[in-house]
Design an enzyme around this catalytic site. Structure first.
Site, short mmCIF file in Angstrom:
data_model
loop_
_atom_site.label_atom_id
_atom_site.label_comp_id
_atom_site.label_asym_id
_atom_site.label_seq_id
_atom_site.Cartn_x
_atom_site.Cartn_y
_atom_site.Cartn_z
N LEU A 39 0.82 -1.22 0.00
CA LEU A 39 0.00 0.00 0.00
C LEU A 39 0.85 1.26 0.00
O LEU A 39 0.40 2.32 -0.40
CB LEU A 39 -0.92 0.03 1.24
CG LEU A 39 -1.99 -1.04 1.36
CD1 LEU A 39 -2.72 -0.90 2.68
CD2 LEU A 39 -2.96 -0.95 0.19
N GLY A 69 7.79 4.12 2.45
CA GLY A 69 8.51 5.35 2.75
C GLY A 69 9.95 5.01 3.10
O GLY A 69 10.37 3.86 2.97
N LYS A 109 2.57 -2.91 8.78
CA LYS A 109 3.70 -2.03 8.47
C LYS A 109 4.98 -2.64 9.03
O LYS A 109 5.05 -2.99 10.20
CB LYS A 109 3.48 -0.65 9.09
CG LYS A 109 4.55 0.38 8.70
CD LYS A 109 4.36 1.71 9.44
CE LYS A 109 3.75 2.77 8.57
NZ LYS A 109 3.71 4.10 9.20
N ASP A 115 2.52 15.18 11.18
CA ASP A 115 2.52 14.83 9.75
C ASP A 115 1.08 14.76 9.24
O ASP A 115 0.71 13.86 8.50
CB ASP A 115 3.26 13.50 9.54
CG ASP A 115 3.71 13.29 8.10
OD1 ASP A 115 3.71 14.27 7.32
OD2 ASP A 115 4.06 12.15 7.75
P1 ADP Z 1 3.85 5.63 5.41
O1 ADP Z 1 3.29 6.98 5.04
O2 ADP Z 1 4.94 5.74 6.43
O3 ADP Z 1 4.21 4.81 4.24
P2 ADP Z 1 1.18 5.04 6.46
O4 ADP Z 1 0.93 4.56 7.85
O5 ADP Z 1 0.79 6.44 6.14
O6 ADP Z 1 2.73 4.78 6.15
O7 ADP Z 1 0.45 4.05 5.47
C1 ADP Z 1 0.67 4.12 4.06
C2 ADP Z 1 -0.65 4.00 3.31
O8 ADP Z 1 -1.30 2.77 3.61
C3 ADP Z 1 -1.67 5.07 3.69
O9 ADP Z 1 -1.49 6.26 2.97
C4 ADP Z 1 -2.98 4.39 3.37
O10 ADP Z 1 -3.26 4.46 1.99
C5 ADP Z 1 -2.70 2.93 3.71
N1 ADP Z 1 -3.13 2.61 5.09
C6 ADP Z 1 -2.42 2.75 6.23
N2 ADP Z 1 -3.11 2.34 7.31
C7 ADP Z 1 -4.31 1.92 6.84
C8 ADP Z 1 -5.49 1.35 7.47
N3 ADP Z 1 -5.58 1.14 8.79
N4 ADP Z 1 -6.53 1.02 6.66
C9 ADP Z 1 -6.46 1.21 5.32
N5 ADP Z 1 -5.39 1.74 4.69
C10 ADP Z 1 -4.32 2.09 5.43
#
Ligand code: ADP
Ligand code: MG
Length: 353
Positions: free
Chosen positions: A28, A31, A56, A168
């Site tokens: 998904l 980073g 993650k 953020d």
């Molecule tokens: P990072 O920005 O460090 O890569 P994030 O925690 O923002 O990590 O997650 C990346 C992406 O994954 C988010 O922008 C979103 O699209 C998706 N995502 C994260 N957590 C969820 C969740 N609980 N349910 C659905 N989608 C999620």
């Protein structure tokens, strides 16, 4: 100390997991500090083939993110995506990797939804679960944006009341929870818990320059450094009052409000251009408005028109959020009490939260 005892007892009674318990699906996001996947428990294959979890894999900052999510779950669960579990998977490499597991909240972030030509009507449909009979137009768009703003501020107030500054806040980190039909905050990877001194000396390089407030640092550089271990300190509430670190998130939220009102600011280049213009106006929104309005195209004009509805109450709220001095910005709680939110939103029923 109660908080830590509670956390320990809670952990004892919750199931524990390890990496082998999960199957990873589609990626998904990725980073500099982690990779995010959709996935599910391998024991009970979920009926949805895509998986009902989000996983993650994080590097060194994973420990802080787990701490933040545990704290949110106990203090203000509805503000953020449902956190299930976090653990350190030791590997042959020294250190190992941190894993964080959440419930999959839904397909779209506010960023995804804002990229659609249908915005904000696409959000209206998601919140109400049906299409409204009202004619399309500024008034209706304003109601939808008002409802989104209310939900974001509500979630943010929960975090701030807990002592957490997110740092953020941006549309990519606001997920639409299809279960509760409301927006929730995600990605506590850069968050700081100031009441207990977690992540106190901020990793400023993690922040997204497109949404950061001009002060960059949420605490004045004169404030003493807090302990890096999760040890509660009594002085933090005083530091909070001195520095008002939560106003950092308010600035970012104000920029999201702007992007919703002005279609031209929804693109990366549009937002970057706006930031440059605002900086040239010394972060004075009123001065910015004076400088751009005479040669405004239809998209800018539409934004001003929307914010000027009801005697300019939306513009008033916006200018109380996007201000150079943190101290002059409104708080999440005060913003929720702003007359902008007195008018009827999407449907009285849809935000009985
Ligand atoms: P990072 O920005 O460090 O890569 P994030 O925690 O923002 O990590 O997650 C990346 C992406 O994954 C988010 O922008 C979103 O699209 C998706 N995502 C994260 N957590 C969820 C969740 N609980 N349910 C659905 N989608 C999620
Ligand atoms: Mg993110």
């Amino acid at each position: 100390f109660d908080m830590f005892v509670l956390a320990f007892v809670e952990r004892l009674f919750r199931p524990t997991f390890k990496k082998d318990d999960f199957v990873l699906g589609k990626k998904l996001g990725e980073g500099a500090f982690g990779v995010v996947y959709r996935g599910s428990l391998s024991q009970k294959p979920s009926s949805k083939k895509e998986g009902d979890l989000v996983l993650k894999k994080a590097t060194e900052y994973g420990a802080v993110e787990i701490w933040m999510n545990e704290r949110v779950r106990r203090a203000c669960a509805s503000s953020c995506a449902d956190f299930i579990y976090g653990f350190l998977e030791s590997s042959s490499k020294k250190g190992g990797e941190y894993w964080l597991i959440w419930r999959f909240e839904g397909e779209s972030t506010l960023y995804d939804l804002m990229q659609s030509k249908e915005f904000p009507y696409n959000v209206e449909t998601m919140i109400l679960g049906e299409v409204q009979a009202l004619p399309k137009g500024l008034e209706r768009e304003d109601r939808i944006i008002q409802t989104i703003m209310r939900q974001i501020l509500f979630a943010l107030d929960g975090l701030h009341s807990t002592g957490i500054v997110h740092r953020d806040i941006k549309p990519q980190n606001i997920i639409f929870s299809e279960g509760s039909r409301q927006f929730k905050i995600i990605d506590l990877g850069a968050a700081a818990d100031l009441r207990v001194g977690i992540n106190y000396i901020p990793k400023e390089f993690l922040l997204d320059p497109r949404y950061t407030a001009p002060e960059q640092y949420i605490m004045s550089t004169q404030t003493p450094s807090a302990p890096s271990a999760p040890v509660a300190t009594a002085l933090s509430p005083v530091l909070w009052q001195m520095n008002l670190p939560d106003r950092f998130d308010i600035y970012s939220t104000g920029l999201i409000f702007m992007q919703m009102a002005f279609p031209s600011l929804r693109t990366d280049s549009g937002l970057i251009q706006f930031n440059r213009q605002l900086k040239r106006c010394d972060y004075d929104l009123v001065a910015w408005r004076k400088s751009v309005q005479p040669r405004a195209g239809p998209e800018l004009r539409k934004g001003f028109e929307l914010l000027d509805l009801d005697g300019g109450i939306g513009w008033e709220l916006l200018t109380s959020m996007v201000r150079y001095k943190a101290r002059q910005r409104t708080s999440a709680k005060a913003a929720l009490a702003h007359p902008y939110f007195d008018r009827e939103g999407l449907l009285a029923l849809s935000f009985m939260q």
